[in-house]
Write an enzyme that holds these catalytic residues in place. Structure first.
Site, PDB file in Angstrom:
ATOM      1  N   THR A 105      47.583  39.532  79.730  1.00 45.43           N
ATOM      2  CA  THR A 105      48.873  39.815  79.100  1.00 45.43           C
ATOM      3  C   THR A 105      49.154  38.684  78.125  1.00 45.43           C
ATOM      4  O   THR A 105      49.323  37.526  78.543  1.00 45.43           O
ATOM      5  CB  THR A 105      49.997  39.870  80.157  1.00 45.43           C
ATOM      6  OG1 THR A 105      49.696  40.879  81.111  1.00 45.43           O
ATOM      7  CG2 THR A 105      51.334  40.192  79.493  1.00 45.43           C
ATOM      8  N   LYS A 180      52.990  47.035  77.035  1.00 42.17           N
ATOM      9  CA  LYS A 180      53.137  46.267  78.290  1.00 42.17           C
ATOM     10  C   LYS A 180      54.448  45.473  78.283  1.00 42.17           C
ATOM     11  O   LYS A 180      55.205  45.499  79.261  1.00 42.17           O
ATOM     12  CB  LYS A 180      51.924  45.338  78.423  1.00 42.17           C
ATOM     13  CG  LYS A 180      52.082  44.175  79.369  1.00 42.17           C
ATOM     14  CD  LYS A 180      51.682  44.516  80.769  1.00 42.17           C
ATOM     15  CE  LYS A 180      52.013  43.340  81.692  1.00 42.17           C
ATOM     16  NZ  LYS A 180      51.792  43.618  83.063  1.00 42.17           N
ATOM     17  N   LYS A 255      57.340  35.150  82.282  1.00 43.74           N
ATOM     18  CA  LYS A 255      56.334  35.076  81.212  1.00 43.74           C
ATOM     19  C   LYS A 255      56.428  36.320  80.321  1.00 43.74           C
ATOM     20  O   LYS A 255      56.447  36.219  79.084  1.00 43.74           O
ATOM     21  CB  LYS A 255      54.926  34.978  81.827  1.00 43.74           C
ATOM     22  CG  LYS A 255      53.808  35.101  80.800  1.00 43.74           C
ATOM     23  CD  LYS A 255      52.431  35.352  81.403  1.00 43.74           C
ATOM     24  CE  LYS A 255      51.447  35.742  80.299  1.00 43.74           C
ATOM     25  NZ  LYS A 255      50.090  35.963  80.756  1.00 43.74           N
TER      26      LYS A 255
HETATM   27  P1  NAD Z   1      45.177  33.427  87.456  1.00 43.49           P
HETATM   28  O1  NAD Z   1      45.759  32.138  87.013  1.00 43.49           O
HETATM   29  O2  NAD Z   1      45.042  33.710  88.914  1.00 43.49           O
HETATM   30  O3  NAD Z   1      43.726  33.619  86.789  1.00 43.49           O
HETATM   31  C1  NAD Z   1      43.377  33.161  85.518  1.00 43.49           C
HETATM   32  C2  NAD Z   1      41.965  32.586  85.621  1.00 43.49           C
HETATM   33  O4  NAD Z   1      41.568  32.170  84.306  1.00 43.49           O
HETATM   34  C3  NAD Z   1      41.881  31.364  86.516  1.00 43.49           C
HETATM   35  O5  NAD Z   1      40.886  31.567  87.503  1.00 43.49           O
HETATM   36  C4  NAD Z   1      41.520  30.230  85.567  1.00 43.49           C
HETATM   37  O6  NAD Z   1      40.695  29.248  86.133  1.00 43.49           O
HETATM   38  C5  NAD Z   1      40.809  30.986  84.452  1.00 43.49           C
HETATM   39  N1  NAD Z   1      40.773  30.282  83.181  1.00 43.49           N
HETATM   40  C6  NAD Z   1      41.793  29.635  82.538  1.00 43.49           C
HETATM   41  N2  NAD Z   1      41.350  29.136  81.362  1.00 43.49           N
HETATM   42  C7  NAD Z   1      40.036  29.473  81.268  1.00 43.49           C
HETATM   43  C8  NAD Z   1      39.054  29.263  80.281  1.00 43.49           C
HETATM   44  N3  NAD Z   1      39.307  28.582  79.161  1.00 43.49           N
HETATM   45  N4  NAD Z   1      37.812  29.730  80.508  1.00 43.49           N
HETATM   46  C9  NAD Z   1      37.536  30.438  81.654  1.00 43.49           C
HETATM   47  N5  NAD Z   1      38.427  30.661  82.624  1.00 43.49           N
HETATM   48  C10 NAD Z   1      39.667  30.194  82.427  1.00 43.49           C
HETATM   49  O7  NAD Z   1      46.059  34.562  86.743  1.00 43.49           O
HETATM   50  P2  NAD Z   1      46.129  36.113  87.128  1.00 43.49           P
HETATM   51  O8  NAD Z   1      47.276  36.357  88.039  1.00 43.49           O
HETATM   52  O9  NAD Z   1      44.773  36.582  87.481  1.00 43.49           O
HETATM   53  O10 NAD Z   1      46.574  36.716  85.714  1.00 43.49           O
HETATM   54  C11 NAD Z   1      45.641  36.920  84.665  1.00 43.49           C
HETATM   55  C12 NAD Z   1      46.329  37.700  83.567  1.00 43.49           C
HETATM   56  O11 NAD Z   1      46.791  38.935  84.093  1.00 43.49           O
HETATM   57  C13 NAD Z   1      47.567  37.002  82.981  1.00 43.49           C
HETATM   58  O12 NAD Z   1      47.585  37.209  81.601  1.00 43.49           O
HETATM   59  C14 NAD Z   1      48.720  37.687  83.704  1.00 43.49           C
HETATM   60  O13 NAD Z   1      49.914  37.665  82.944  1.00 43.49           O
HETATM   61  C15 NAD Z   1      48.174  39.106  83.831  1.00 43.49           C
HETATM   62  N6  NAD Z   1      48.756  39.889  84.928  1.00 43.49           N
HETATM   63  C16 NAD Z   1      48.903  39.353  86.160  1.00 43.49           C
HETATM   64  C17 NAD Z   1      49.447  40.125  87.185  1.00 43.49           C
HETATM   65  C18 NAD Z   1      49.615  39.573  88.570  1.00 43.49           C
HETATM   66  O14 NAD Z   1      50.304  40.195  89.396  1.00 43.49           O
HETATM   67  N7  NAD Z   1      49.027  38.422  88.902  1.00 43.49           N
HETATM   68  C19 NAD Z   1      49.844  41.452  86.927  1.00 43.49           C
HETATM   69  C20 NAD Z   1      49.645  41.989  85.657  1.00 43.49           C
HETATM   70  C21 NAD Z   1      49.096  41.193  84.657  1.00 43.49           C
END
Ligand code: NAD
Length: 301
Positions: A105, A180, A255
């Site tokens: 997102t 979204k 966010k």
């Molecule tokens: P998270 O923080 O659990 O996962 C993100 C991952 O990205 C982490 O494991 C981190 O180490 C990795 N990362 C960060 N920078 C990096 C880089 N430069 N290279 C490689 N890896 C890197 O977050 P999440 O909850 O999995 O969310 C991911 C996306 O999904 C976000 O954009 C969030 O807004 C969206 N989202 C989350 C949810 C939810 O309920 N968690 C729901 C819908 C959408």
């Protein structure tokens, strides 16, 4: 236009997957289960260990994970990180013509810039943010909102269908992100309205289950009430019945509301309800409640 999940599964592919956190971990696992070779990269050793357990191969650099990939998937925290990962490790590193899918997102402007850079280099690109939280990512029941050219959507649709229950073409590049944040702005505002209403109903002496039964069949009904009631013990089982643990964290709602306010500013949209919801969630998160489900904002009232 909602697309039916295809009856025939797509051929096995090599999928470079960058960002295997809370969401990406489950999504990658579902691609493995579907028979694809998933080549994972994350900055976190813990995330990589979980990916290996799920059957992914892991790599020490993002560019290595995508070097021979048919498809590259990213599930990263924000637009700045997506821009950086694309510039440093995807564009010019993935094979020419690969299909690039960003499920993070992020802000609409970053999505459009990354799409422009990718297509200028001959890649196919779609933005495909998701609705549904960690449980849906694990269960393979996400909803994908997809922005991109029609033929790129057609190529991405069967891959996304392996991780979701619905894959919807929202329009051109950036339209997935636009859909979204518009959806989540409506969700944030409607949750705040639901919470203040139940708090007032209680002060007026109404039994809250009775009010739920009435309003969920009257013109006030909305998803935040009927499917996700913020009052413990009222309506279906929701995070409210589990001390607001799990579900969709208030920090993530904030966010998305911030992304919505940024987009509203860019296009001159008037969004007073969205602004109010953003201010209320900002105060709630700053008061130490970032990790509680977003329906916990009822505590404010
Ligand atoms: P998270 O923080 O659990 O996962 C993100 C991952 O990205 C982490 O494991 C981190 O180490 C990795 N990362 C960060 N920078 C990096 C880089 N430069 N290279 C490689 N890896 C890197 O977050 P999440 O909850 O999995 O969310 C991911 C996306 O999904 C976000 O954009 C969030 O807004 C969206 N989202 C989350 C949810 C939810 O309920 N968690 C729901 C819908 C959408």
């Amino acid at each position: 236009m909602a697309q039916d999940i295809p009856r025939q599964r797509p051929p096995d592919m090599r999928i470079g997957f960058i960002g295997l956190g809370n969401m990406g971990g489950g999504m990658a696992a579902n691609l493995v289960k579907a028979g694809h070779a998933v080549q994972a990269f994350d900055l976190s050793a813990e995330a990589l260990a979980r990916a290996r357990e799920a059957g992914c191969t892991t790599h020490d650099a993002a560019a290595d994970a995508v070097a021979d990939a048919d498809v590259v998937l990213t599930m990263l925290p924000n637009g700045a990180i997506v821009r950086a990962v694309y510039a440093d490790a995807v564009l010019g590193k993935a094979p020419a013509g690969a299909l690039l899918i960003d499920c993070s997102t992020i802000d609409v402007a970053s999505a459009r810039d990354v799409a422009g850079a990718a297509t200028a280099q001959g890649y196919r690109f779609v933005d495909a943010p998701v609705s549904g939280g960690i449980a849906a990512a694990n269960a393979g029941t996400l909803t994908f909102m997809v922005g991109g050219a029609a033929d790129d959507f057609a190529a991405a649709q069967p891959v996304l269908a392996e991780m979701g229950k619905a894959v919807i073409h929202a329009g051109d590049a950036g339209a997935g992100q636009a859909a979204k944040i518009c959806n989540n702005m409506l969700l944030g505002a409607s949750m705040v309205a639901t919470c203040e209403t139940f708090a007032m109903a209680e002060k007026l002496g109404l039994d809250l289950q009775t009010f739920f039964d009435i309003s969920s069949k009257a013109s006030g009904q909305c998803w935040s009430m009927t499917s996700y009631c913020p009052v413990p013990g009222v309506g279906p089982v929701t995070p409210a019945d589990n001390a607001y643990q799990g579900g969709f964290a208030s920090a993530l709602m904030l966010k998305d509301l911030r992304l919505a306010m940024q987009a509203a500013g860019d296009v001159g949209a008037t969004v007073p309800m969205g602004e109010k919801a953003e201010a209320l969630y900002a105060a709630f998160v700053e008061s130490g409640k970032a990790g509680l489900d977003f329906s916990a904002i009822i505590e404010t009232f």
